[in-house]
Design an enzyme around this catalytic site. Structure first.
Site, PDB file in Angstrom:
ATOM      1  N   SER A  95       0.569  -1.007   0.014  1.00  0.00           N
ATOM      2  CA  SER A  95      -0.064   0.219  -0.474  1.00  0.00           C
ATOM      3  C   SER A  95       1.289   1.225  -0.212  1.00  0.00           C
ATOM      4  CB  SER A  95      -1.103  -0.280   1.627  1.00  0.00           C
ATOM      5  OG  SER A  95      -1.938   0.873   1.328  1.00  0.00           O
ATOM      6  N   SER A 145       2.237  -1.667   4.187  1.00  0.00           N
ATOM      7  CA  SER A 145       2.362  -0.982   3.182  1.00  0.00           C
ATOM      8  C   SER A 145       3.942  -0.787   3.402  1.00  0.00           C
ATOM      9  CB  SER A 145       2.583  -0.056   5.119  1.00  0.00           C
ATOM     10  OG  SER A 145       4.070   0.490   6.049  1.00  0.00           O
ATOM     11  N   ASP A 146       3.998   0.223   2.245  1.00  0.00           N
ATOM     12  CA  ASP A 146       5.049   1.165   1.927  1.00  0.00           C
ATOM     13  C   ASP A 146       6.305   1.481   3.121  1.00  0.00           C
ATOM     14  OD1 ASP A 146       7.446   1.752   0.181  1.00  0.00           O
ATOM     15  OD2 ASP A 146       6.528   2.413  -1.329  1.00  0.00           O
ATOM     16  N   TRP A 147       7.085   2.035   2.524  1.00  0.00           N
ATOM     17  CA  TRP A 147       8.792   2.899   3.919  1.00  0.00           C
ATOM     18  C   TRP A 147       7.862   3.703   4.460  1.00  0.00           C
ATOM     19  CZ3 TRP A 147       9.471  -2.261   3.187  1.00  0.00           C
ATOM     20  CH2 TRP A 147      10.047  -2.741   3.772  1.00  0.00           C
TER      21      TRP A 147
END
Length: 713
Positions: A82, A115-117
């Protein structure tokens, strides 16, 4: 970057081909767990972590969600990522409608959403929005914060249970749970490929031949006596993108090295720089022979690691030699640098910390390097190196070099690790002299090959391109070389479209993209005819940036409006008065094809074609479909499918390409569902999005279509 052209069917098909398991068992195929498809719904890079993307429901469904829906249906991935940005309100990590109602409810996705970082911002909204894993750990918006939210009654325990169940299911799939066999046993997994051979083949097949006047390509090594190879990128190849696309290959084959190895010794190969596009530090510069030395507070060596490039990016858990992050006190790059030119060399440092830079036993810098108080937190990773002194060096003579980072530990939110770079800028040579040398070399050779490229300062992660021009004086270089030699081949080493004001002057134009570590060897094979350029343009290439129908992609007051609706890429060019330089789907091969017949139903297209050339080849048959009486609310046609055909000279082959139901459907915004649009449709098979090719008409009836009602309309 302008949305020049990208089709959701093509995009999803690319994802599917990386992930599709054998048809006999989609649920446990060996390709299920591969790269995680990111659920980012836009291509604009300008502050995506903060922008709000406003997209109409029809465009969202037909263009931006369509690839992911196809991948879920055909490949069954176990994880999705995401993104940072907001879509019609909520951020993607908190988007209950898209991640719970659509992804899980309508599409039946049963994997995890990660999640993306640092993209997860709020504990309650993230878990309620369908996020299962917040990255990177161990300190995230989940953990103790999520437990506290459950105790406070802000989050139902059952919601957390479901996320935990999905994470455990992923662990079970990959065999991480005790007494649980992986879903794909060792015996069912593909044999690991020959990495070098695979990289070589992919690079060659991806190259796109845009132009080939008088069939100057492929070159016959037995007939060509001399070749002038021109361009900085021919020697210092740009083989990969910047930022998160950066990896550290064990070796890199440049075009110069590839041609040198592939050509017979009787062919005279001359190399000249021609023009230097690098106006700053060159992160691909060769000449470094370094190793990284990790030490503790007492100066004892904890680990050493040879470096293939002068930069490192380690997280706290991936330090060389399993070094404990807490024990690390310093990291030093030490070794030699062998310059390729004589003169003043400027050295720079990328990253944060207290550095000491020594070149040829002379200290060039000793001090702290920091970012400003209000800098973007990602600047430490994406900002260009800072100059810190120069040294006069002699070409071919190695000098000792050391870069000591006395405070190497860095943190980006909860991410801890080590990241810094040593860069060099070679002496800036006079482009007038370089171009004159190139013209002389080209005039004396039978064939001139000019390799031009974008640079990391122009095309990379973390910023938008300001224009589509090649940097420096590379356009002038090509024009003058083409004037001097009528057999000029131009190789474009870029990751996206560039303007080519010289395209009618060049005999051949070949796009190599960022071809990976074996790019130079693959390029040599394509140039010499040992391989055929098999790529087709995934984007439309304009003559000028000003010609692009949709180019306003910068948020205004934090909002990026998709006012163009369905008309992006080649769909937008359909109703544009200006013709592109090269259309979506364009690409030539080394043989000729004649399309002989087309037969179509609402379910399938069958195309008959014949190889009329003198050598075996591959053709990508593209199918475009559109209503005969298209109105202004719909594109006149869209890519409906494609397939490749392989044939020997004179051989006739048939390809069958299925048509999805969505070919004849639209998203009905009023009813919140896919809706069939019966009537006559023009089905066209051709070489590109504008090739007239062969066409036929299919009348689609209501019985050919089944309207689909989403689980959450």
């Amino acid at each position: 970057m302008p949305r020049t052209s990208r089709g959701p069917w093509r995009w999803s098909s690319a994802g599917r081909n990386w992930r599709r398991p054998p048809r006999s068992d989609r649920s446990t195929g060996p390709n299920r767990l591969r790269r995680t498809p990111p659920t980012e719904s836009n291509s604009a890079r300008a502050r995506t972590s903060q922008s709000i993307n406003q997209v109409g429901q029809r465009a969202l469904r037909e263009l931006y969600l369509a690839p992911f829906e196809e991948i879920i249906a055909t490949a069954g991935p176990w994880a999705l990522m995401s993104a940072y940005n907001s879509v019609n309100g909520p951020t993607m990590t908190e988007h209950h409608h898209l991640q719970v109602e659509v992804l899980r409810g309508e599409w039946g996705y049963d994997g995890v959403v990660v999640s993306d970082w640092l993209a997860a911002r709020d504990t309650v909204r993230a878990i309620e929005g369908g996020l299962d894993i917040a990255m990177p750990g161990p300190l995230t918006v989940f953990g103790p914060a999520l437990a506290a939210a459950v105790r406070a009654g802000e989050v139902a325990e059952s919601t957390v249970d479901e996320a935990v169940r999905l994470v455990l299911l992923l662990a079970a799939h990959v065999g991480l749970l005790a007494d649980t066999a992986p879903a794909v046993p060792e015996s069912a997994r593909p044999v690991p490929p020959d990495g070098i051979a695979t990289a070589h083949e992919i690079a060659a097949r991806a190259m796109v031949l845009l132009r080939n006047e008088n069939k100057v390509l492929p070159l016959d090594p037995d007939a060509v006596g001399s070749i002038a190879l021109i361009g900085r990128a021919a020697r210092d190849a740009r083989v990969l993108g910047g930022g998160s696309a950066t990896v550290f290959p064990a070796r890199i084959v440049s075009p110069l090295e590839g041609l040198w190895a592939a050509l017979p010794t009787k062919v005279a190969l001359t190399y000249v720089v021609g023009a230097d596009p690098n106006e700053g530090f060159d992160l691909t510069a060769r000449g470094f022979d370094l190793r990284a030395v990790l030490r503790d507070d007492d100066g004892a060596v904890l680990a050493e690691q040879p470096l293939t490039v002068a930069r490192v990016r380690w997280t706290d858990a991936t330090l060389p030699g399993e070094t404990a992050f807490d024990a690390l006190a310093s990291v030093e790059f030490t070794g030699t640098y062998t310059p390729q030119e004589t003169g003043p060399h400027l050295f720079g440092i990328g990253g944060l910390g207290r550095f000491r830079l020594t070149v040829a036993d002379r200290v060039l810098f000793d001090g702290m390097q920091e970012t400003s108080e209000h800098a973007d937190p990602f600047e430490a990773l994406t900002a260009p190196p800072t100059p810190h002194g120069s040294a006069d060096l002699e070409a071919g003579r190695p000098v000792t070099i050391s870069l000591l980072n006395a405070t190497p530990k860095a943190a980006l939110g909860p991410i801890q690790g080590v990241s810094f770079t040593l860069a060099v800028q070679e002496p800036r040579l006079d482009d007038d002299i370089l171009i004159a040398e190139a013209v002389t070399a080209a005039a004396a050779a039978e064939v001139a090959i000019v390799v031009v490229a974008t640079t990391t300062a122009q095309e990379s992660e973390g910023f938008d391109r300001e224009n589509l021009r090649l940097p420096g004086r590379q356009d002038e270089l090509i024009a003058r070389v083409a004037t001097a030699n009528p057999h000029t081949v131009v190789v474009v080493n870029s990751g996206s479209p560039v303007e080519m004001p010289w395209r009618e002057e060049a005999s051949a134009i070949l796009v190599s993209w960022f071809p990976g570590q074996e790019g130079g060897a693959a390029l040599a094979d394509v140039l010499l005819g040992r391989g055929e350029p098999g790529g087709r343009l995934p984007t439309t290439w304009p003559t000028h940036l000003a010609d692009v129908p949709v180019s306003l992609v910068t948020p205004t007051d934090g909002v990026l409006r998709y006012d163009e609706g369905l008309f992006i890429g080649y769909r937008a060019w359909q109703r544009h008065d200006v013709q592109p330089a090269y259309p979506f789907g364009h690409g030539l091969g080394y043989t000729d094809w004649h399309y002989e017949n087309i037969v179509a139903t609402a379910r399938e297209v069958r195309v008959t074609l014949r190889n009329t050339g003198s050598r075996s080849g591959r053709e990508t048959v593209q199918i475009y479909a559109g209503p005969v009486d298209a109105d202004d609310s719909r594109p006149a046609y869209r890519l409906a499918g494609f397939a490749t055909a392989t044939a020997d000279p004179g051989e006739t082959v048939h390809v069958e390409i299925p048509l999805a139901e969505r070919t004849f459907q639209i998203w009905d915004e009023t009813r919140g569902r896919w809706s069939a649009r019966p009537g006559p449709y023009l089905i066209r098979a051709g070489h590109s999005s504008i090739d007239p090719g062969l066409s036929t008409t299919v009348r689609v009836t209501a019985t050919d279509q089944e309207e689909v009602t989403p689980a959450h309309a």
